[in-house]
Design a protein around this motif. Structure first.
Motif, mmCIF file in Angstrom:
data_model
loop_
_atom_site.group_PDB
_atom_site.id
_atom_site.type_symbol
_atom_site.label_atom_id
_atom_site.label_comp_id
_atom_site.label_asym_id
_atom_site.label_seq_id
_atom_site.Cartn_x
_atom_site.Cartn_y
_atom_site.Cartn_z
ATOM 1 N N THR A 1 0.873 -1.177 0.000
ATOM 2 C CA THR A 1 0.000 0.000 0.000
ATOM 3 C C THR A 1 0.908 1.224 0.000
ATOM 4 O OG1 THR A 1 -1.608 -1.242 1.289
ATOM 5 C CG2 THR A 1 -1.898 1.133 1.212
ATOM 6 N N PHE A 2 1.953 1.118 0.824
ATOM 7 C CA PHE A 2 3.070 2.055 0.742
ATOM 8 C C PHE A 2 4.336 1.221 0.688
ATOM 9 C CE2 PHE A 2 -0.356 4.481 2.615
ATOM 10 C CZ PHE A 2 -0.324 5.632 1.854
ATOM 11 N N LYS A 3 5.391 1.803 0.139
ATOM 12 C CA LYS A 3 6.608 1.028 -0.068
ATOM 13 C C LYS A 3 7.436 0.910 1.197
ATOM 14 C CE LYS A 3 6.974 -1.197 -3.474
ATOM 15 N NZ LYS A 3 7.257 -2.617 -3.393
ATOM 16 N N SER A 4 7.101 1.727 2.179
ATOM 17 C CA SER A 4 7.958 1.800 3.347
ATOM 18 C C SER A 4 7.088 2.074 4.567
ATOM 19 C CB SER A 4 8.968 2.932 3.094
ATOM 20 O OG SER A 4 9.547 3.353 4.289
ATOM 21 N N SER A 5 7.672 1.969 5.738
ATOM 22 C CA SER A 5 6.888 2.210 6.944
ATOM 23 C C SER A 5 6.602 3.700 7.147
ATOM 24 C CB SER A 5 7.618 1.647 8.165
ATOM 25 O OG SER A 5 8.837 2.323 8.330
ATOM 26 N N ARG A 6 7.178 4.567 6.307
ATOM 27 C CA ARG A 6 6.863 5.994 6.350
ATOM 28 C C ARG A 6 6.355 6.442 4.983
ATOM 29 N NH1 ARG A 6 9.284 4.374 10.417
ATOM 30 N NH2 ARG A 6 9.977 5.693 12.121
ATOM 31 N N LEU B 1 -4.131 4.849 12.001
ATOM 32 C CA LEU B 1 -3.766 4.934 10.582
ATOM 33 C C LEU B 1 -4.755 4.109 9.772
ATOM 34 C CD1 LEU B 1 0.009 4.174 11.222
ATOM 35 C CD2 LEU B 1 -1.013 6.427 11.050
ATOM 36 N N ILE B 2 -5.394 4.765 8.826
ATOM 37 C CA ILE B 2 -6.393 4.079 8.001
ATOM 38 C C ILE B 2 -6.005 4.285 6.542
ATOM 39 C CG2 ILE B 2 -8.850 3.872 7.451
ATOM 40 C CD1 ILE B 2 -9.239 5.609 10.091
ATOM 41 N N ALA B 3 -5.820 3.218 5.810
ATOM 42 C CA ALA B 3 -5.385 3.381 4.423
ATOM 43 C C ALA B 3 -6.094 2.409 3.511
ATOM 44 C CB ALA B 3 -3.872 3.183 4.311
ATOM 45 N N ARG B 4 -6.191 2.816 2.277
ATOM 46 C CA ARG B 4 -6.743 1.922 1.264
ATOM 47 C C ARG B 4 -5.918 2.042 -0.008
ATOM 48 N NH1 ARG B 4 -10.792 -1.191 -0.688
ATOM 49 N NH2 ARG B 4 -11.384 -0.786 -2.847
ATOM 50 N N ARG C 1 -2.175 1.545 -8.511
ATOM 51 C CA ARG C 1 -1.348 2.743 -8.515
ATOM 52 C C ARG C 1 -1.543 3.684 -7.347
ATOM 53 N NH1 ARG C 1 0.071 4.794 -14.454
ATOM 54 N NH2 ARG C 1 1.962 3.565 -14.252
ATOM 55 N N VAL C 2 -2.746 3.757 -6.825
ATOM 56 C CA VAL C 2 -3.036 4.832 -5.879
ATOM 57 C C VAL C 2 -3.354 4.277 -4.490
ATOM 58 C CG1 VAL C 2 -4.535 6.799 -5.398
ATOM 59 C CG2 VAL C 2 -3.926 6.254 -7.748
ATOM 60 N N SER C 3 -2.714 4.840 -3.495
ATOM 61 C CA SER C 3 -3.023 4.512 -2.102
ATOM 62 C C SER C 3 -3.254 5.810 -1.349
ATOM 63 C CB SER C 3 -1.860 3.766 -1.438
ATOM 64 O OG SER C 3 -1.494 2.651 -2.190
ATOM 65 N N GLY D 1 -0.664 10.130 0.647
ATOM 66 C CA GLY D 1 -1.009 9.384 -0.555
ATOM 67 C C GLY D 1 0.218 8.919 -1.294
ATOM 68 N N ARG D 2 0.009 7.897 -2.082
ATOM 69 C CA ARG D 2 1.086 7.379 -2.913
ATOM 70 C C ARG D 2 0.537 7.190 -4.312
ATOM 71 N NH1 ARG D 2 2.553 1.431 -4.010
ATOM 72 N NH2 ARG D 2 4.655 1.564 -4.826
ATOM 73 N N PHE D 3 1.293 7.642 -5.269
ATOM 74 C CA PHE D 3 0.916 7.412 -6.656
ATOM 75 C C PHE D 3 2.078 6.720 -7.339
ATOM 76 C CE2 PHE D 3 0.543 8.544 -11.132
ATOM 77 C CZ PHE D 3 -0.760 8.131 -11.375
ATOM 78 N N LYS D 4 1.815 5.528 -7.801
ATOM 79 C CA LYS D 4 2.887 4.719 -8.396
ATOM 80 C C LYS D 4 3.176 5.218 -9.805
ATOM 81 C CE LYS D 4 4.004 -0.127 -8.924
ATOM 82 N NZ LYS D 4 3.460 -1.475 -8.915
ATOM 83 N N LEU D 5 4.413 5.618 -10.038
ATOM 84 C CA LEU D 5 4.761 6.168 -11.350
ATOM 85 C C LEU D 5 5.239 5.063 -12.289
ATOM 86 C CD1 LEU D 5 6.742 9.284 -10.105
ATOM 87 C CD2 LEU D 5 4.433 9.268 -11.039
#
Lengths: 182, 303
Positions: free
Chosen positions: B41-46, B167-170, B175-177, B206-210
């Protein structure tokens, strides 16, 4: 007169259903692969592989869910699904083919088999002949076979940075135990 | 006789049709789908400086080196901030796949930090369906600077700060978290007279996978200064906005970013961010994360 016609029809229909039951299935088949380089060894096992043999036609099919591969290193597992196999886009790896040898599935013994068919990994289809040993037992069939997969053949790109850590060609080992589908 | 042969033909068709049924379709029907937990969901713990919902896998160690350089507007004599830097070293270990504990040391105010993060829910599809991943974070920070006239500590309790985050994530597709992180920060002693001991903040990220190995990340911590007449914090402190890129190279994740906060912990990020983007108080920084596996039993089973 009419009943006379219907009787053979029923028999033939019954035969058609007979043909249907000639399926042997494996639910918890094991597929593993190994990549060996001087820098790093990578291995993974999937124990939830489904496979099927139709003994009346010698057709075989294998379906592997990519996300069910387990790696000793979780990061590798994540990379495998996210970067290499793209499991979201291509969730399954499959093989569909036909055993070329004539095998008497009623006679117990060990047979060398080669199945010719289409191997699909990472959305890329390749025509392959997969060789292995098929053991016909009393109530089950066991298949053991290894084959190699060249990553480039299936458009699995390895970035130059980690090229030395991942072998260009992986050995894939398979072990399936089939039982008759009821 | 004609009728008879017609019936025979139909029956043969039945046999042929049966045999031609696709075996893969058959497998489709019988193979039990496995629970597909959202990975990465994210690549790292931060996300950038604040926590993401990601925990470290069981028996894996994440060694993190983080830097925040000086402000870009500090001029050429400081080489636009590169002369100054703050560092955090962190050791973060996965006790189970869901529970991570970590310790870190920040050069700024010689602060030690400790945290535990537990994944309550995991987003999944397939055999199990769960729309979001939810994690709880509990953290504490100890300032070990010597007592000074402008920052005097009368006892050790005054040096402590605590933080709790939900922490709540989807992950939306590949591509998008997105993440929401409501947070509470409590300082036993605050920096300025006007500041409140307890701060309430809402983090968004947020994270957007490029590409397959890079992503663009954004993180914003909104900490209200006042509600109507009631002051909630010293207005000299600002909300932290950070943007960055994650670059993944096998065992490492490099996170490069620009931010108006030099904070590498929530204590600083939420409570002590002074920079403003519009003034050019932009800090360049990076995190390097390297994960090591200490799972010997797994290695054996894969022989």
């Amino acid at each position: 007169m009419k009943t006379r016609l219907v009787i053979p029809l029923i028999i033939i229909h019954f035969m058609a259903f007979q043909a249907k039951s000639q399926l042997f299935m494996a639910q918890g088949g094991e597929t593993s692969f190994f990549s060996e380089t001087p820098l790093e060894n990578i291995s993974a096992v999937n124990k939830q592989v489904a496979a099927i043999i139709n003994t009346s036609t010698s057709e075989v099919a294998v379906r592997i869910q990519n996300i069910a591969f387990r790696f000793p290193n979780k990061l590798m597992e994540e990379h495998f699904n996210e970067n290499y196999m793209e499991s979201e886009k291509y969730p399954n790896s499959t093989f569909k083919g036909k055993i070329q040898e004539v095998i008497d599935f009623k006679k117990e013994g060990v047979y060398n088999v080669s199945a010719k068919g289409i191997l699909e990994i990472h959305g890329v289809k390749q025509e392959r002949v997969i060789k292995g040993k098929l053991t016909v037992g009393k109530e089950q069939l066991t298949f053991v076979g290894n084959f190699d997969v060249k990553l480039a053949d299936h458009k699995i790109e390895i970035p130059t940075l980690v090229m030395a850590k991942i072998a260009e060609s992986l050995t894939v080992k398979n072990y399936f135990v089939f039982t008759q589908k009821k | 006789m004609k009728k008879y042969s017609l019936l025979l033909l139909i029956s043969f068709i039945a046999i042929v049709a049966r045999a031609q049924d696709d075996l893969l379709d058959e497998l489709n029907k019988i193979q039990k789908p496995v629970a597909n937990y959202a990975s990465a969901t994210f690549k790292s713990s931060r996300i950038v400086s604040g926590h993401s919902i990601e925990t470290i896998a069981a028996k894996h160690l994440d060694f993190r080196i983080s830097h925040r350089f000086g402000a870009l507007n500090s001029g050429y004599q400081e080489l636009f901030g590169l002369d100054q830097s703050q560092i955090r070293l962190g050791f973060e270990f996965g006790l189970t796949d869901r529970l991570t504990v970590g310790v870190g040391r920040n050069s700024y105010q010689k602060t030690y930090d400790y945290y535990a993060k537990y994944k309550l829910l995991r987003q999944s599809s397939g055999a199990k369906v769960m729309p979001v991943t939810v994690a709880l974070l509990a953290a504490a920070y100890t300032n070990t600077m010597p007592s000074q006239p402008n920052a005097r500590f009368f006892n050790n309790l005054e040096r402590q700060t605590y933080c709790g985050q939900l922490l709540i994530a989807r992950k939306f597709g590949e591509r998008v978290s997105l993440q929401l992180s409501p947070s509470i920060l409590h300082r036993n002693k605050v920096e300025t007279e006007n500041d409140a001991n307890t701060l309430y903040s809402l983090g968004m990220g947020g994270r957007f996978k490029l590409t397959r190995r890079t992503s663009f990340n954004v993180e914003y911590y909104y900490t209200p200064t006042s509600v109507g007449e009631i002051s909630l914090r010293d207005p000299q402190f600002k909300n932290a906005l950070s943007i960055g890129f994650d670059i993944e190279t096998g065992g490492h994740v490099f996170q490069l970013h620009f931010t108006n906060s030099k904070g590498m912990t929530e204590k600083y990020l939420i409570g002590q961010t002074e920079g403003m983007w519009q003034n050019g108080d932009i800090f360049y920084g990076f995190n390097v994360s390297r994960v090591f596996s200490f799972d010997k039993s797994a290695k054996k089973t894969h022989k």
